[in-house]
Design a protein around this motif. Structure first.
Motif, mmCIF file in Angstrom:
data_model
loop_
_atom_site.group_PDB
_atom_site.id
_atom_site.type_symbol
_atom_site.label_atom_id
_atom_site.label_comp_id
_atom_site.label_asym_id
_atom_site.label_seq_id
_atom_site.Cartn_x
_atom_site.Cartn_y
_atom_site.Cartn_z
ATOM 1 N N LYS A 87 0.839 -1.200 0.000
ATOM 2 C CA LYS A 87 0.000 0.000 0.000
ATOM 3 C C LYS A 87 0.873 1.249 0.000
ATOM 4 O O LYS A 87 0.645 2.193 -0.743
ATOM 5 N N GLU A 88 1.904 1.230 0.855
ATOM 6 C CA GLU A 88 2.762 2.415 0.949
ATOM 7 C C GLU A 88 3.482 2.672 -0.362
ATOM 8 O O GLU A 88 3.643 3.824 -0.765
ATOM 9 N N THR A 89 3.927 1.596 -0.993
ATOM 10 C CA THR A 89 4.627 1.775 -2.265
ATOM 11 C C THR A 89 3.720 2.453 -3.276
ATOM 12 O O THR A 89 4.107 3.424 -3.920
ATOM 13 N N VAL A 90 2.511 1.938 -3.380
ATOM 14 C CA VAL A 90 1.592 2.523 -4.353
ATOM 15 C C VAL A 90 1.347 3.987 -4.025
ATOM 16 O O VAL A 90 1.408 4.857 -4.895
ATOM 17 N N ARG A 91 1.155 4.274 -2.743
ATOM 18 C CA ARG A 91 0.859 5.656 -2.369
ATOM 19 C C ARG A 91 2.063 6.548 -2.674
ATOM 20 O O ARG A 91 1.947 7.620 -3.251
ATOM 21 N N ARG A 92 3.244 6.055 -2.285
ATOM 22 C CA ARG A 92 4.455 6.864 -2.475
ATOM 23 C C ARG A 92 4.684 7.157 -3.956
ATOM 24 O O ARG A 92 4.967 8.280 -4.350
ATOM 25 N N LEU A 93 4.555 6.122 -4.746
ATOM 26 C CA LEU A 93 4.840 6.312 -6.170
ATOM 27 C C LEU A 93 3.810 7.222 -6.820
ATOM 28 O O LEU A 93 4.151 8.033 -7.681
ATOM 29 N N SER A 94 2.563 7.106 -6.398
ATOM 30 C CA SER A 94 1.547 7.992 -6.962
ATOM 31 C C SER A 94 1.862 9.435 -6.619
ATOM 32 O O SER A 94 1.809 10.323 -7.467
ATOM 33 N N ARG A 95 2.225 9.649 -5.349
ATOM 34 C CA ARG A 95 2.538 11.008 -4.925
ATOM 35 C C ARG A 95 3.738 11.518 -5.710
ATOM 36 O O ARG A 95 3.738 12.632 -6.217
ATOM 37 N N LEU A 96 4.723 10.667 -5.824
ATOM 38 C CA LEU A 96 5.937 11.040 -6.532
ATOM 39 C C LEU A 96 5.619 11.491 -7.948
ATOM 40 O O LEU A 96 6.180 12.441 -8.466
ATOM 41 N N ARG A 97 4.698 10.785 -8.559
ATOM 42 C CA ARG A 97 4.381 11.087 -9.944
ATOM 43 C C ARG A 97 3.741 12.463 -10.045
ATOM 44 O O ARG A 97 3.926 13.182 -11.016
ATOM 45 N N ARG A 98 2.982 12.808 -8.999
ATOM 46 C CA ARG A 98 2.378 14.132 -9.032
ATOM 47 C C ARG A 98 3.429 15.214 -8.797
ATOM 48 O O ARG A 98 3.399 16.259 -9.402
ATOM 49 N N VAL A 99 4.368 14.945 -7.884
ATOM 50 C CA VAL A 99 5.363 15.965 -7.551
ATOM 51 C C VAL A 99 6.380 16.129 -8.678
ATOM 52 O O VAL A 99 6.733 17.232 -9.060
ATOM 53 N N VAL A 100 6.895 15.041 -9.172
ATOM 54 C CA VAL A 100 7.928 15.096 -10.203
ATOM 55 C C VAL A 100 7.379 14.473 -11.475
ATOM 56 O O VAL A 100 7.617 13.312 -11.745
ATOM 57 N N PRO A 101 6.638 15.243 -12.226
ATOM 58 C CA PRO A 101 5.980 14.629 -13.367
ATOM 59 C C PRO A 101 6.966 14.043 -14.360
ATOM 60 O O PRO A 101 6.662 13.061 -15.027
#
Ligand code: HEM
Ligand SMILES: Nc1ncnc2c1ncn2[C@@H]1O[C@H](COP(=O)(O)OP(=O)(O)OP(=O)(O)O)[C@@H](O)[C@H]1O
Ligand SMILES: Nc1ncnc2c1ncn2[C@@H]1O[C@H](COP(=O)(O)OP(=O)(O)OP(=O)(O)O)[C@@H](O)[C@H]1O
Ligand SMILES: [Mg+2]
Ligand SMILES: [Mg+2]
Lengths: 70, 263, 208, 222, 222, 208
Positions: free
Chosen positions: A42-56
């Motif tokens: 769950k954390e991985t998915v959340r982290r990566l999603s957030r990352l994608r928003r921050v660093v497109p």
């Protein structure tokens, strides 16, 4: 059936603490492992999603880094 | 003389060698996701059956009494811990030779489970030893080599955790897993020899002379449960690893979109 | 000679550049430019074969450098941020070892001459530990005088910590190497008195 | 081909000579660890004699361990390793030179000092030869195995201790056969089998570990 | 006044937490050293039980020693120490904070793990409390004394081993009283006297070593 | 304010300089110049009180700095060759700790602002280990924005590894500090775009 009563079952012929100590610790460890594994996903998915928003530019459909040829 | 231009994706170069098809993380990811729950349920079922037989069908041992019922986790855990190390080393070797990233991930996904089983076998063995041998621990060959196996696991885990760069940690971990695997038999035999050369421990592993067949069935069921559990957990874990490693690829982006849409 | 194809460099979560292709067919100087943190050092290390690129390939005379490492490294001289100096050894010993580790043996006299040439004549017998910042850099740079035979020089910030005279001298050395048919790839934030401005690869244009 | 091998060997021996205290100091550590034991376990001669070979071997192992993290650390920090990896010659070769130099500086003195210390524990004189031989064969194995660990943990924060964790399980067989050689000599069984095994192990380690080490170093520099 | 103390304490604990493996790994080293002994000296339960307190204490001492050189090394290399010495607050204060953080990270886990290991050697359960207490009082003394050694050997090439040589003689009394406490409890004499001496030593060390350490650091930075 | 009397510096067998006296009574900038190895770093370390001079004395407001160390160090900011960065901590944590160890506590927000100001807005959460050479320097230099209250800045080669824009920015910061009544002593081999050329203390004239 091996046991005359529940208390005999829990007592394990006097070896209760040892037998149940083994099973309890094993159960706890298995439960912990399952918990951590599922939470990690769950954390991985959340982290990566957030990352994608921050660093497109990190993940960019259409122009992504191609896989190394293996 | 130089051009710093970007290029479009060409899909023509995609995997041509079919043998390595499943070695592609992208292919394995959904397969693992689909199989893991099945293995988990299988493990649960086998475990219930094994424990039922172990506690309610198998007879009392005429030598040890009820204590022996620890065997239903002790032995499967001990077996599993040894198997998992071998499998780990196998994946490490495959990774180093064929340079497939998925193999490294498999090795890393297996290690914590192996360490867990290793600890369980030590713990249950120690608790079993107290009533039967009168002590939690003796420096017996089998016990000792199991302890060293735990250290090998911990070393592997500590090393891969300590290195942040995933490519480096993959390969470094693979090397130590292989070096360890070469040493496992050496450790095993040296420890055995060491122990027999000296005056042995005052007690030694005594197994029930003729194991009742129900006991054996219970034990085997539990061992199968441990196998299924290992599959399930390592598949789940490897999925997280794949996502992290492949986060810069298109398909992970699509996967994340899907996850978000579902949530 | 040196050719990079479609290089991509990924650091942690950050994609520094991708699709970077270049080829250096003729002799000459290439300056990799760009602001701090754009990925110059990372690019040079990929070109040397010290780091594997996330994607892409570096070729030397048409051959993948991973495939034919030895031939490439025989032709290459890389001087990075770290000066590769052991604090206990003297400049002379350090230089001799640096050459030997690169597979050369120019002999003690040539090494001594190179050190004197670069302005360390008075420090030949001091342990490197006590040298000043600029003197430390110079020990590393002295290898340039002994490596004229290596066609490809890759230098990361060679002018750092050097005084004005040394910068001028080094510039002249680099230009001489190019004139003799060699290639120099360097990064620097400083102005150096080049007689002919080197070609520039500006990473800020390529960076993601 | 032998260029980098000899260059590395010579340089590392020069460095050791320049930091002369180092050689003495590894040795001193060995001596001190051995001498600590009587303080820890009490001074009964019989008990001490019984544990002497084991204590000597454990102390040798720990001194080796303690000096291992220095094998590549300095060269890593100052960039020398980077340059060596850019050398056109095979990596395994100069790795072997580094380990050899390291052993000459840290292992050999232990081998030489061991009999003296054994006498302090009242070990029978006939066993001293076996002790020396077992250490002479065993300590290079420790250095070679340890080099792989040192290369793997290079530049990591908890390097020193992580290294210990990685290599100690690998050291155990060497310890068993090493201490076992002396014990079985004292027990009258004869030490030949143990010593042969150690010798075989040494050859195997020389043949394999430099390559593992070279691979690990390349990985570490990524 | 407490600013730098708290800043240093917090930073060092953060660092330890970030390199989490570190804590586990020091512990693992302790465990492994203890477990090596049976391989060296053989597996007879009686003999092992007799040497157990000594082995545990020696192992604790060696683990402390092994982690000591990391106390200031990193800060020295990257220039942080220089900056701390330019701090207007008293040096001894933040030195104490550094040692405290170090002990929490490396000493405390040993204290906690010791009883478990003692069981491996079949030590009588009543003695476990004394063992823990002796380690809890003794290991901070080791850390404090070791800090002085670490400061004195800072930046020297053979730092790690020279450090060992310097501080081991200072550690011996701690070892004697520490292992002695357990032994005399087992022997029926009672451990109070030993423990009181260790406590007194601890107070003395807290009062004095930070100043020695501060002076040594200033000298090392010259 | 800062006054040096008859300083002599001996390194090993070499007397770098002697009889060096200077005093900085007014605010302003002093550039210590000279070729590599002439003794600039050694002088700055003596002025900070990190090294004891072989002979002579440094005074701050008339008081020997050895005598009244605390007061002097409260007024001083020294940034040396080494960037005082822990590789595991983030730039933010490093900066906060650097301030705290100097006896200040500007708070997390101010630190973050200083880092963003110096161009590390994108690197706030990375461990310092992965930063580029120039980014590492910047973390150390960010302290300048938080130390305006300290009158005396001593900087050893502050421009090293910085890109052109950062050099210009830093120059402006230093000049602003001088204008606000502060003192800056620095060394550099690079040309920086000062609007008013700083005073120069050329050590090559004093050197033995
Ligand atoms: C900490 C203590 C112990 C450890 C580490 C340990 C370890 C192991 C290991 C590694 C195995 C699998 C070995 C193999 O299949 O060859 C095993 C199997 C077994 N252990 Fe233990 N053990 C411990 C204590 C005990 C005790 C106290 C008993 C009973 C008195 C016991 C009974 C058994 C039995 C019956 C097997 C199955 C043997 C076989 O299938 O060959 N163990 N144990
Ligand atoms: N794990 C990581 N996560 C995010 N960014 C990273 C990571 N590792 C490195 N970076 C970034 O990658 C870049 C590395 O740049 P590199 O060292 O190649 O820069 P450079 O162009 O040589 O800069 P300089 O001029 O300062 O030397 C830096 O911007 C750094 O912040
Ligand atoms: N033990 C020694 N014996 C002889 N000379 C020494 C000794 N220690 C240091 N030196 C010399 O003292 C000088 C120290 O100079 P310092 O580091 O102050 O130079 P610097 O002016 O800062 O130079 P740079 O511009 O290169 O930073 C160097 O020339 C060095 O060679
Ligand atoms: Mg750079
Ligand atoms: Mg200088």
């Amino acid at each position: 059936m091996q046991w005359t009563s529940w208390s005999a079952f829990w007592d394990m012929g006097g070896a209760g603490p040892f037998v149940w100590g083994s099973y309890a610790v094993t159960a706890v460890l298995v439960a912990l492992e399952l918990f951590f594994v599922l939470r990690r996903r769950k954390e991985t998915v959340r982290r990566l999603s957030r990352l994608r928003r921050v660093v497109p530019s990190a993940i960019e459909p259409g122009g992504a880094v191609k896989e190394r040829i293996e | 003389m130089m051009n710093g231009t970007e290029t479009e994706t060409e899909d023509g170069t995609k995997r041509s060698r079919s043998l390595l098809r499943f070695a592609a993380p992208q292919v394995f990811y959904p397969i693992a996701g689909r199989l893991a729950p099945w293995f988990a349920w299988l493990a649960a079922g086998l475990c219930v059956a094994g424990l039922w037989i172990g506690f309610f069908v198998a007879p009392t041992d005429f030598q040890q009494g009820e204590v022996y019922r620890v065997i239903f986790i002790h032995v499967p855990a001990a077996w599993m811990s040894m198997f998992i190390y071998l499998i780990m080393a196998f994946w490490a070797a495959v990774g180093l030779v064929m340079n497939t990233r998925l193999s490294f991930m498999m090795a890393q996904a297996l290690a914590p489970t192996g360490a867990m089983f290793c600890f369980v076998s030590l713990w249950t063995g120690a608790l079993w030893g107290r009533p039967t041998w009168g002590t939690y621990w003796v420096w017996d060959a089998r016990l000792t080599s199991q302890l060293l196996l735990l250290f090998l696991y911990l070393g592997f885990i500590a090393l891969t955790q300590a290195i942040e760069d995933s490519r480096r940690s993959d390969r470094a971990g693979a090397i130590i897993a292989l070096v360890g695997a070469v040493n496992v038999p050496i450790i095993y035999f040296s420890v055995q020899w060491w122990n027999t050369l000296h005056q042995g421990a005052s007690v030694s592993l005594t197994r029930a002379p003729s194991m009742a067949s129900t006991m054996l069935v219970g034990m085997l069921l539990m061992a199968l449960a441990a196998w299924a559990y290992t599959f399930a957990v390592s598949f789940w874990r490897v999925r997280s690893l794949i996502l992290e490693r492949e986060r810069h690829t298109e398909w992970v982006a699509a996967e994340l979109d899907e996850q978000e849409a579902r949530a | 000679m040196l050719e990079a194809q479609e290089l991509a460099c990924l650091k942690g979560d950050r994609l520094l550049f991708r699709g970077l292709s270049m080829s250096l067919d003729v002799s000459g100087m290439l300056r990799v430019a760009g602001p701090n943190g754009v990925g110059k050092t990372s690019l040079l290390r990929i070109l040397c074969g010290l780091t594997m690129p996330e994607y892409g390939m570096v070729r030397w005379h048409g051959e993948d450098i991973r495939r034919d490492r030895e031939r490439y490294h025989r032709a290459l001289l890389y001087l990075g941020h770290a000066p590769a100096l052991n604090d206990l050894l003297t400049p002379l010993e350090n230089l001799r070892f640096a050459c030997a580790s690169g597979g050369e043996d120019p002999g003690a006299e040539a090494c001594r001459a190179a050190l004197v040439r670069i302005g360390l004549g008075g420090q030949l017998d001091l342990p490197a530990r006590v040298l000043s910042q600029g003197q430390r850099r110079r020990v590393g740079l002295a290898r340039l005088f002994l490596s004229a035979a290596r066609p490809c020089w890759i230098l990361d910030e060679p002018f750092t910590a050097l005084d004005v005279a040394a910068v001028a001298d080094l510039t002249a050395t680099l230009e001489a190497h190019c004139e003799a048919g060699g290639t120099v790839i360097l990064t620097t934030h400083q102005d150096a008195p080049f007689t002919r401005a080197p070609r520039v690869l500006d990473l800020s244009g390529v960076a993601c | 081909m032998l260029g980098p091998f000899l260059a590395v060997l010579q340089r590392d021996l020069t460095l050791a000579w320049r930091g002369r205290a180092d050689v003495l100091v590894t040795l001193a550590f060995f001596v001190i660890v051995v001498c600590l034991f009587p303080f820890g376990v009490g001074a009964e001669t019989n008990q001490l004699r019984a544990i002497a070979p084991g204590v000597l071997w454990v102390a040798a192992l720990l001194s080796t361990l303690l000096s291992l993290h220095r094998l590549f650390a300095q060269d890593h920090a100052d960039g020398t390793l980077e340059q060596l990896l850019l050398s056109p010659e095979p990596t395994a070769l100069w790795v072997l030179a580094k380990v050899l130099a390291h052993w000459i500086v840290t292992g050999l003195p232990l081998v030489i000092a061991a009999p003296g210390l054994a006498l302090l524990f009242d070990v029978e004189q006939g066993a001293l030869g076996v002790l020396v031989l077992s250490l002479a064969l065993g300590s290079p194995i420790l250095a070679l195995l340890g080099a792989v660990g040192a290369a793997l943990t290079l530049g990591l924060r908890s390097g020193g201790v992580l290294l210990a964790l990685l290599v100690l399980p690998l050291f155990v067989p060497v310890l068993i056969f090493g201490a076992g050689a002396v014990d079985s000599h004292l027990g009258g069984t004869g030490a030949t089998a143990h010593l042969l095994l150690l010798g075989g192990g040494l050859l195997g380690a020389i043949a394999m570990t430099p390559f593992a080490c070279a691979a690990a170093l390349r990985i570490a520099m990524e």
